[in-house]
Design an enzyme around this catalytic site. Structure first.
Site, PDB file in Angstrom:
ATOM      1  N   GLU B  50      30.467  33.052  27.117  1.00  0.00           N
ATOM      2  CA  GLU B  50      31.685  32.589  26.445  1.00  0.00           C
ATOM      3  C   GLU B  50      32.969  33.098  27.093  1.00  0.00           C
ATOM      4  O   GLU B  50      34.014  32.463  27.009  1.00  0.00           O
ATOM      5  CB  GLU B  50      31.666  32.964  24.964  1.00  0.00           C
ATOM      6  N   PHE B 112      24.293  36.742   8.702  1.00  0.00           N
ATOM      7  CA  PHE B 112      23.824  36.665  10.083  1.00  0.00           C
ATOM      8  C   PHE B 112      24.933  36.119  10.988  1.00  0.00           C
ATOM      9  O   PHE B 112      25.528  35.089  10.691  1.00  0.00           O
ATOM     10  CB  PHE B 112      22.583  35.763  10.159  1.00  0.00           C
ATOM     11  N   GLN B 113      25.208  36.827  12.066  1.00  0.00           N
ATOM     12  CA  GLN B 113      26.249  36.468  13.031  1.00  0.00           C
ATOM     13  C   GLN B 113      27.623  36.312  12.398  1.00  0.00           C
ATOM     14  O   GLN B 113      28.416  35.467  12.807  1.00  0.00           O
ATOM     15  CB  GLN B 113      25.849  35.213  13.815  1.00  0.00           C
ATOM     16  N   LYS B 162      30.811  27.043   8.600  1.00  0.00           N
ATOM     17  CA  LYS B 162      29.851  25.971   8.846  1.00  0.00           C
ATOM     18  C   LYS B 162      29.901  24.869   7.789  1.00  0.00           C
ATOM     19  O   LYS B 162      29.737  23.687   8.096  1.00  0.00           O
ATOM     20  CB  LYS B 162      28.435  26.554   8.921  1.00  0.00           C
ATOM     21  N   MET B 479      41.152  48.636  44.658  1.00  0.00           N
ATOM     22  CA  MET B 479      42.387  49.014  43.971  1.00  0.00           C
ATOM     23  C   MET B 479      42.240  50.394  43.325  1.00  0.00           C
ATOM     24  O   MET B 479      43.158  51.214  43.360  1.00  0.00           O
ATOM     25  CB  MET B 479      42.715  47.947  42.920  1.00  0.00           C
TER      26      MET B 479
HETATM   27  C1  LIG Z   1      46.623  44.771  39.874  1.00  0.00           C
HETATM   28  C2  LIG Z   1      47.905  44.162  39.405  1.00  0.00           C
HETATM   29  C3  LIG Z   1      49.087  44.427  40.079  1.00  0.00           C
HETATM   30  C4  LIG Z   1      50.271  43.820  39.705  1.00  0.00           C
HETATM   31  N1  LIG Z   1      51.390  44.029  40.455  1.00  0.00           N
HETATM   32  C5  LIG Z   1      52.500  43.294  40.222  1.00  0.00           C
HETATM   33  C6  LIG Z   1      53.640  43.351  41.081  1.00  0.00           C
HETATM   34  O1  LIG Z   1      53.671  44.075  42.061  1.00  0.00           O
HETATM   35  N2  LIG Z   1      54.696  42.564  40.799  1.00  0.00           N
HETATM   36  C7  LIG Z   1      54.713  41.719  39.721  1.00  0.00           C
HETATM   37  O2  LIG Z   1      55.682  40.990  39.531  1.00  0.00           O
HETATM   38  N3  LIG Z   1      53.668  41.671  38.869  1.00  0.00           N
HETATM   39  C8  LIG Z   1      52.565  42.425  39.098  1.00  0.00           C
HETATM   40  N4  LIG Z   1      51.489  42.316  38.252  1.00  0.00           N
HETATM   41  C9  LIG Z   1      51.588  41.421  37.080  1.00  0.00           C
HETATM   42  C10 LIG Z   1      52.253  42.086  35.897  1.00  0.00           C
HETATM   43  O3  LIG Z   1      51.292  42.884  35.240  1.00  0.00           O
HETATM   44  C11 LIG Z   1      52.792  41.017  34.903  1.00  0.00           C
HETATM   45  O4  LIG Z   1      51.777  40.144  34.521  1.00  0.00           O
HETATM   46  C12 LIG Z   1      53.903  40.175  35.503  1.00  0.00           C
HETATM   47  O5  LIG Z   1      54.814  40.964  36.219  1.00  0.00           O
HETATM   48  C13 LIG Z   1      54.632  39.419  34.413  1.00  0.00           C
HETATM   49  O6  LIG Z   1      55.289  38.335  34.953  1.00  0.00           O
HETATM   50  P1  LIG Z   1      56.572  37.685  34.276  1.00  0.00           P
HETATM   51  O7  LIG Z   1      57.614  38.726  34.041  1.00  0.00           O
HETATM   52  O8  LIG Z   1      56.925  36.521  35.107  1.00  0.00           O
HETATM   53  O9  LIG Z   1      56.128  37.290  32.819  1.00  0.00           O
HETATM   54  P2  LIG Z   1      55.071  36.275  32.185  1.00  0.00           P
HETATM   55  O10 LIG Z   1      53.945  37.077  31.655  1.00  0.00           O
HETATM   56  O11 LIG Z   1      54.770  35.119  33.045  1.00  0.00           O
HETATM   57  O12 LIG Z   1      55.924  35.846  30.911  1.00  0.00           O
HETATM   58  C14 LIG Z   1      56.764  34.769  30.923  1.00  0.00           C
HETATM   59  C15 LIG Z   1      58.064  35.055  30.189  1.00  0.00           C
HETATM   60  O13 LIG Z   1      58.755  33.814  30.141  1.00  0.00           O
HETATM   61  C16 LIG Z   1      59.000  33.437  28.816  1.00  0.00           C
HETATM   62  N5  LIG Z   1      58.834  31.997  28.720  1.00  0.00           N
HETATM   63  C17 LIG Z   1      57.708  31.280  28.606  1.00  0.00           C
HETATM   64  N6  LIG Z   1      57.966  29.967  28.571  1.00  0.00           N
HETATM   65  C18 LIG Z   1      59.301  29.849  28.657  1.00  0.00           C
HETATM   66  C19 LIG Z   1      60.203  28.742  28.658  1.00  0.00           C
HETATM   67  N7  LIG Z   1      59.772  27.467  28.590  1.00  0.00           N
HETATM   68  N8  LIG Z   1      61.524  28.992  28.734  1.00  0.00           N
HETATM   69  C20 LIG Z   1      61.989  30.278  28.804  1.00  0.00           C
HETATM   70  N9  LIG Z   1      61.196  31.348  28.804  1.00  0.00           N
HETATM   71  C21 LIG Z   1      59.870  31.135  28.748  1.00  0.00           C
HETATM   72  C22 LIG Z   1      58.035  34.215  27.961  1.00  0.00           C
HETATM   73  O14 LIG Z   1      58.577  34.399  26.664  1.00  0.00           O
HETATM   74  C23 LIG Z   1      57.871  35.506  28.758  1.00  0.00           C
HETATM   75  O15 LIG Z   1      58.875  36.442  28.405  1.00  0.00           O
HETATM   76  C24 LIG Z   1      50.293  42.952  38.576  1.00  0.00           C
HETATM   77  C25 LIG Z   1      49.129  42.723  37.887  1.00  0.00           C
HETATM   78  C26 LIG Z   1      47.930  43.294  38.289  1.00  0.00           C
HETATM   79  C27 LIG Z   1      46.688  42.979  37.536  1.00  0.00           C
HETATM   80  C1  LIG Z   2      37.388  44.032  33.213  1.00  0.00           C
HETATM   81  C2  LIG Z   2      38.084  45.056  34.026  1.00  0.00           C
HETATM   82  N1  LIG Z   2      37.559  46.298  34.153  1.00  0.00           N
HETATM   83  C3  LIG Z   2      38.183  47.229  34.915  1.00  0.00           C
HETATM   84  C4  LIG Z   2      39.364  46.944  35.540  1.00  0.00           C
HETATM   85  C5  LIG Z   2      40.076  47.999  36.384  1.00  0.00           C
HETATM   86  N2  LIG Z   2      40.128  47.587  37.804  1.00  0.00           N
HETATM   87  C6  LIG Z   2      41.208  47.026  38.354  1.00  0.00           C
HETATM   88  S1  LIG Z   2      40.995  46.586  39.956  1.00  0.00           S
HETATM   89  C7  LIG Z   2      39.408  47.171  39.945  1.00  0.00           C
HETATM   90  C8  LIG Z   2      38.556  47.096  41.177  1.00  0.00           C
HETATM   91  C9  LIG Z   2      38.266  45.717  41.624  1.00  0.00           C
HETATM   92  O1  LIG Z   2      37.358  45.784  42.697  1.00  0.00           O
HETATM   93  P1  LIG Z   2      37.051  44.502  43.587  1.00  0.00           P
HETATM   94  O2  LIG Z   2      36.805  43.333  42.715  1.00  0.00           O
HETATM   95  O3  LIG Z   2      36.011  44.831  44.579  1.00  0.00           O
HETATM   96  O4  LIG Z   2      38.454  44.239  44.283  1.00  0.00           O
HETATM   97  P2  LIG Z   2      39.207  45.054  45.444  1.00  0.00           P
HETATM   98  O5  LIG Z   2      40.237  45.889  44.757  1.00  0.00           O
HETATM   99  O6  LIG Z   2      38.200  45.846  46.176  1.00  0.00           O
HETATM  100  O7  LIG Z   2      39.831  43.983  46.271  1.00  0.00           O
HETATM  101  C10 LIG Z   2      39.084  47.707  38.693  1.00  0.00           C
HETATM  102  C11 LIG Z   2      37.800  48.328  38.359  1.00  0.00           C
HETATM  103  C12 LIG Z   2      39.885  45.642  35.351  1.00  0.00           C
HETATM  104  N3  LIG Z   2      41.055  45.269  35.895  1.00  0.00           N
HETATM  105  N4  LIG Z   2      39.219  44.714  34.626  1.00  0.00           N
END
Ligand SMILES: Cc1cc2nc3c(=O)[nH]c(=O)nc-3n(C[C@H](O)[C@H](O)[C@H](O)COP(=O)(O)OP(=O)(O)OC[C@H]3O[C@@H](n4cnc5c(N)ncnc54)[C@H](O)[C@@H]3O)c2cc1C
Ligand SMILES: Cc1ncc(C[n+]2csc(CCOP(=O)(O)OP(=O)(O)O)c2C)c(N)n1
Ligand SMILES: [Mg+2]
Lengths: 163, 578
Positions: B50, B112-113, B162, B479
């Site tokens: 799911e 159940f469930q 259900k 990472m």
């Molecule tokens: C490993 C990892 C590393 C990351 N590193 C970075 C990084 O280096 N840099 C980075 O930028 N992010 C990074 N992120 C992502 C970060 O965590 C956020 O998800 C991201 O920065 C949010 O993007 P955003 O501000 O565009 O907001 P979003 O989450 O896209 O939110 C959208 C915003 O727009 C508004 N909105 C929606 N629709 C409308 C509309 N029609 N009109 C006006 N407003 C609207 C919403 O209310 C909200 O405030 C990383 C994520 C991960 C998993």
């Molecule tokens: C469901 C979940 N569990 C744990 C994490 C924490 N986490 C972020 S990146 C990462 C490693 C990912 O490894 P891989 O898919 O091999 O990517 P790589 O960074 O090596 O490119 C982990 C464990 C997460 N983001 N999501």
């Protein structure tokens, strides 16, 4: 600062947990919360007392407004308002103390609503600090039980919170 | 027309124009599955877990702009869906989740469930409903679609006991054409006075920057953003969620900002005097240390959700409204205005920016005998001519994808930003391929992430969704390893697996093509071969340099002008101001 937020919310099951859940999930504090249906049975009115900086209160009101079930809200602290709380207190009494207790109740404009040979139940409304003062007038051991509703409030003047 | 609840539900989906339902059957949804059996307008995609149903539906929504639809059974079906619901919630993706529930009379008896699905999902949905009467079903579905797709979009769950879908209880069916909810009135147009103020501020800026986010894509406002940016001639940066709204190859684009953003984007943010934030939410990955965030800037913020405004960073000109109409009005005002941006100031600002850009912060070792992950993404960009839909999982590979695939169209870059959900990539690719069967779809992943939803290889075969899986196999949770290298003196605690499956065989076992690529000189050929196999899912297992790190990086608690770069820059690093 302390704020009283007054909320009109759909009278749906789950609406209360949406509000309570929002506060716990976002780490906001709730000092008290009262809820009851309004004259329109499809709506409930909630009064919520919370504390926080202006930024936090701003987020709280925005987040509350974002809940789909919230119809309207006001922050009563922003304007002149009246605030009341209901308290029921059960006091242990002795032959000697009964008159003194009664006098206290009169001074605080409370009512004795239940009497037994050894106790009174007192009803009192007022601002929360008045209720605090009343309680502090007694020795801890003479207080059997205290029940407080938490504050509710209404704004002064002709404007009101409605649909 | 008299219909039972199950048939009503399916009919509602037809009336909403739903193409696909991603789901998995079980006891409490059997009546609904029977109704699905009787028609083929709404196609059901049977996933293998799911969680994948929610990711596929979510990615379908990201790639099309239409809401994704999920159907799961009660109890474990619903709990398995929670990760995907939260993923969609964090990125504001419109999605409808239909969950079965135990019959109304036994709710609350630990039947159940039975789980309290409405309670469990409450904090990670925009809204949810429990249907208590079959007479409310159609209207509730209409409300769900309405709430999910308007204002700030998000997932909406409808929990259906259900007995509500009992085939023996038939009622007249009517799907409401329009719906209004008295307690829900999202703002559309922005405040005129505020917009005027914003335009004046923008036009008198000396060191302006546009910071655009996912809201531009969600609000279908990329054309307006492009027009405004070009009209002003200002530099623009985008968040991870905004990539593609403004074309990456364009010289006005400085690259992504934030933790793994470019040197030029972060330095320009830091030194700017006016920031126009458009549909972005000042996430902590973007701002770095809040106390040092953009110390010289006045900030204009356009967002449809008031709670996004001044949440972490106090802004000077808040504009609550949809990006599209607000940008339209700004463009009009700028065109009418006698004021022009100061050419001298802008020239000098661009000169500074070009110096930052000349640091070439995304450069990497191109002569290595090992496959560099960046190189694979660059080659993917070449081979697909920048036209592929790219989904990703979470980790280093996600950042390489964001940095080296230069998205020039919205809805092409599909990743979990807010929740960072490993396991997202493959089911997402399947959802995208169903939406765009004639487009190339690549899933950039890592050997750890891919294993979280690997079972969907089977779904990919059943529904013939030939996607290309680009596994950047560094034999590490890269990472995590990177953070351990930088912050824990290279104590690699549990960030690698002693056993990794043979992905080629695994792909073959699932009926697909597997390839293992170990030398840089084979990368391009392998990609070309894979994309030439139009009707096959291909798993490309690239054995990459396991010590590679993502640069630049703003480490936790640091500011935009305090970045860790791969090589110490030779060009001036100090801004004019500091
Ligand atoms: C490993 C990892 C590393 C990351 N590193 C970075 C990084 O280096 N840099 C980075 O930028 N992010 C990074 N992120 C992502 C970060 O965590 C956020 O998800 C991201 O920065 C949010 O993007 P955003 O501000 O565009 O907001 P979003 O989450 O896209 O939110 C959208 C915003 O727009 C508004 N909105 C929606 N629709 C409308 C509309 N029609 N009109 C006006 N407003 C609207 C919403 O209310 C909200 O405030 C990383 C994520 C991960 C998993
Ligand atoms: C469901 C979940 N569990 C744990 C994490 C924490 N986490 C972020 S990146 C990462 C490693 C990912 O490894 P891989 O898919 O091999 O990517 P790589 O960074 O090596 O490119 C982990 C464990 C997460 N983001 N999501
Ligand atoms: Mg890895």
């Amino acid at each position: 600062m302390r704020h009283i937020i007054s909320i009109l919310i759909e009278n749906e099951s789950g609406a209360l947990s949406r509000v309570a859940g929002l506060f716990s999930a976002r780490g906001y504090n709730i000092e008290s919360l009262t809820v009851a249906p309004t004259e329109d049975p499809s709506l409930s009115r909630m009064t919520l007392v919370t504390r926080g900086s202006n930024e936090i209160i701003e987020q709280i009101t925005k987040q509350l407004n974002k809940l789909i079930d919230v119809v309207k809200l006001i922050d009563l602290a922003e304007s002149s308002h009246i605030e009341r709380e209901l308290m029921l207190v059960k006091i242990r009494t002795t032959q000697d103390s009964r008159e003194e207790v009664k006098r206290m109740v009169d001074i605080f404009r409370g009512k004795i609503i239940d009497v037994t040979p050894n106790s009174y139940v007192i009803e009192m409304t007022g601002q929360s600090n008045k209720l605090d003062a009343f309680i502090h007038g007694f020795e801890a051991e003479s207080i059997i039980e205290v029940v407080r509703s938490g504050p509710t409030g209404i704004s002064r003047g002709e404007k009101g919170l409605h649909l | 027309m008299e219909l039972s609840g199950g048939h009503i539900l399916v009919q509602c989906l037809k009336d909403e124009g739903v193409e696909f339902v991603f789901g998995y059957p079980g006891g409490s949804v059997l009546h609904i599955y029977d109704a699905i059996f009787h028609q083929d307008d709404v196609k059901h995609i049977l996933v293998r877990h799911e969680q994948a149903a929610t990711h596929s539906a979510d990615a379908y929504a990201r790639a099309t702009g239409k809401p994704g639809v999920v159907l799961v059974t009660s109890g474990p079906g619903a709990t398995n869906a929670v990760t995907g619901i939260a993923t969609a919630y964090m990125d504001s993706i419109p999605m409808i989740i239909l969950s079965g529930q135990v019959p109304s009379p036994v709710i609350g008896s630990d039947a159940f469930q039975e789980v309290d699905t409405v309670g469990i999902t409450r904090p990670c949905v925009k809204h949810n409903f429990l249907v208590k009467d079959v007479n409310d079903l159609a209207e509730t579905i209409k409300k769900a679609f309405y709430v999910a797709t308007t204002g700030r979009p998000g997932p909406v769950l409808v929990d259906i006991p259900k007995d509500i879908t009992d085939p023996n209880i038939k009622i007249p069916y009517k799907y409401p054409k329009k719906i209004s909810i008295r307690s829900y009135n999202p703002v559309v147009t922005g405040h005129k006075g505020q917009i005027k103020k914003a335009v004046d501020m923008l036009l008198s800026a000396q060191r302006p920057i546009i910071y655009a986010g996912g809201g531009v894509i969600l609000g279908e406002a990329h054309q307006e953003l492009r027009e405004l940016t070009r009209l002003l001639g200002y530099p623009i940066t985008q968040t991870l969620m905004g990539l593609g709204a403004y074309p990456a190859p364009d010289p006005q684009f400085l690259g992504m900002l934030g933790m793994h953003g470019t040197y030029e984007a972060n330095m320009a943010m830091h030194d700017s005097d006016v920031i126009l934030a458009v549909g972005a939410r000042f996430d902590d990955r973007v701002t770095g240390k809040l106390a040092n965030f953009c110390p010289y800037a006045k900030i204009i913020h356009i967002d449809v959700d008031p709670s996004s405004i001044s949440k972490t960073v106090k802004v000077d000109v808040p504009i609550v409204g949809e990006v599209k109409p607000v940008l339209d009005q700004m463009i009009e005002l700028i065109k009418e205005s006698d004021q022009q941006p100061s050419k001298a100031a802008l020239d000098s600002w661009w000169k500074t920016i070009e110096e930052w850009r000349s640091v070439n912060c995304l450069d990497y070792d191109r002569h290595s005998s090992l496959i560099k992950p960046q190189y694979v993404v660059e080659q993917l960009y070449q081979v697909t001519k920048g036209n592929a839909f790219v989904t990703s999982d979470v980790g280093q590979h996600q950042m390489y994808a964001a940095q080296y695939y230069h998205f020039d169209q919205p809805r092409r870059w599909i990743n979990s930003g807010g929740l960072g959900t490993m396991g997202f990539g493959l089911p997402a690719a399947i959802g995208v391929k169903l939406a765009h069967p004639d487009s190339d779809v690549a899933c950039i992943t890592g050997e750890a992430s891919i294993q979280m939803c690997i079972q969907e290889l089977s779904t990919a075969l059943q529904y013939n969704t030939p996607v290309k899986i680009i596994n950047l196999n560094n034999r590490y949770m890269g990472m995590v390893r990177q953070w351990q290298e930088f912050s824990y003196q290279s104590r690699y605690s549990q960030s690698y697996m002693d056993t990794i499956p043979e992905f080629v065989k695994l792909a073959e076992a699932y009926g697909h093509v597997g390839m293992r690529i170990e030398r840089p000189e084979d990368v391009k050929d392998a990609l070309e071969q894979a994309f030439a196999m139009k009707d096959r899912t291909v798993f490309l297992d690239f054995i990459t340099d396991r010590t590679e790190n993502v640069y630049p990086m703003i480490e936790a608690g640091k500011a935009h002008n305090d970045m860790k770069l791969r090589v110490a820059p030779s060009a001036p690093v100090d801004s004019e101001l500091s």
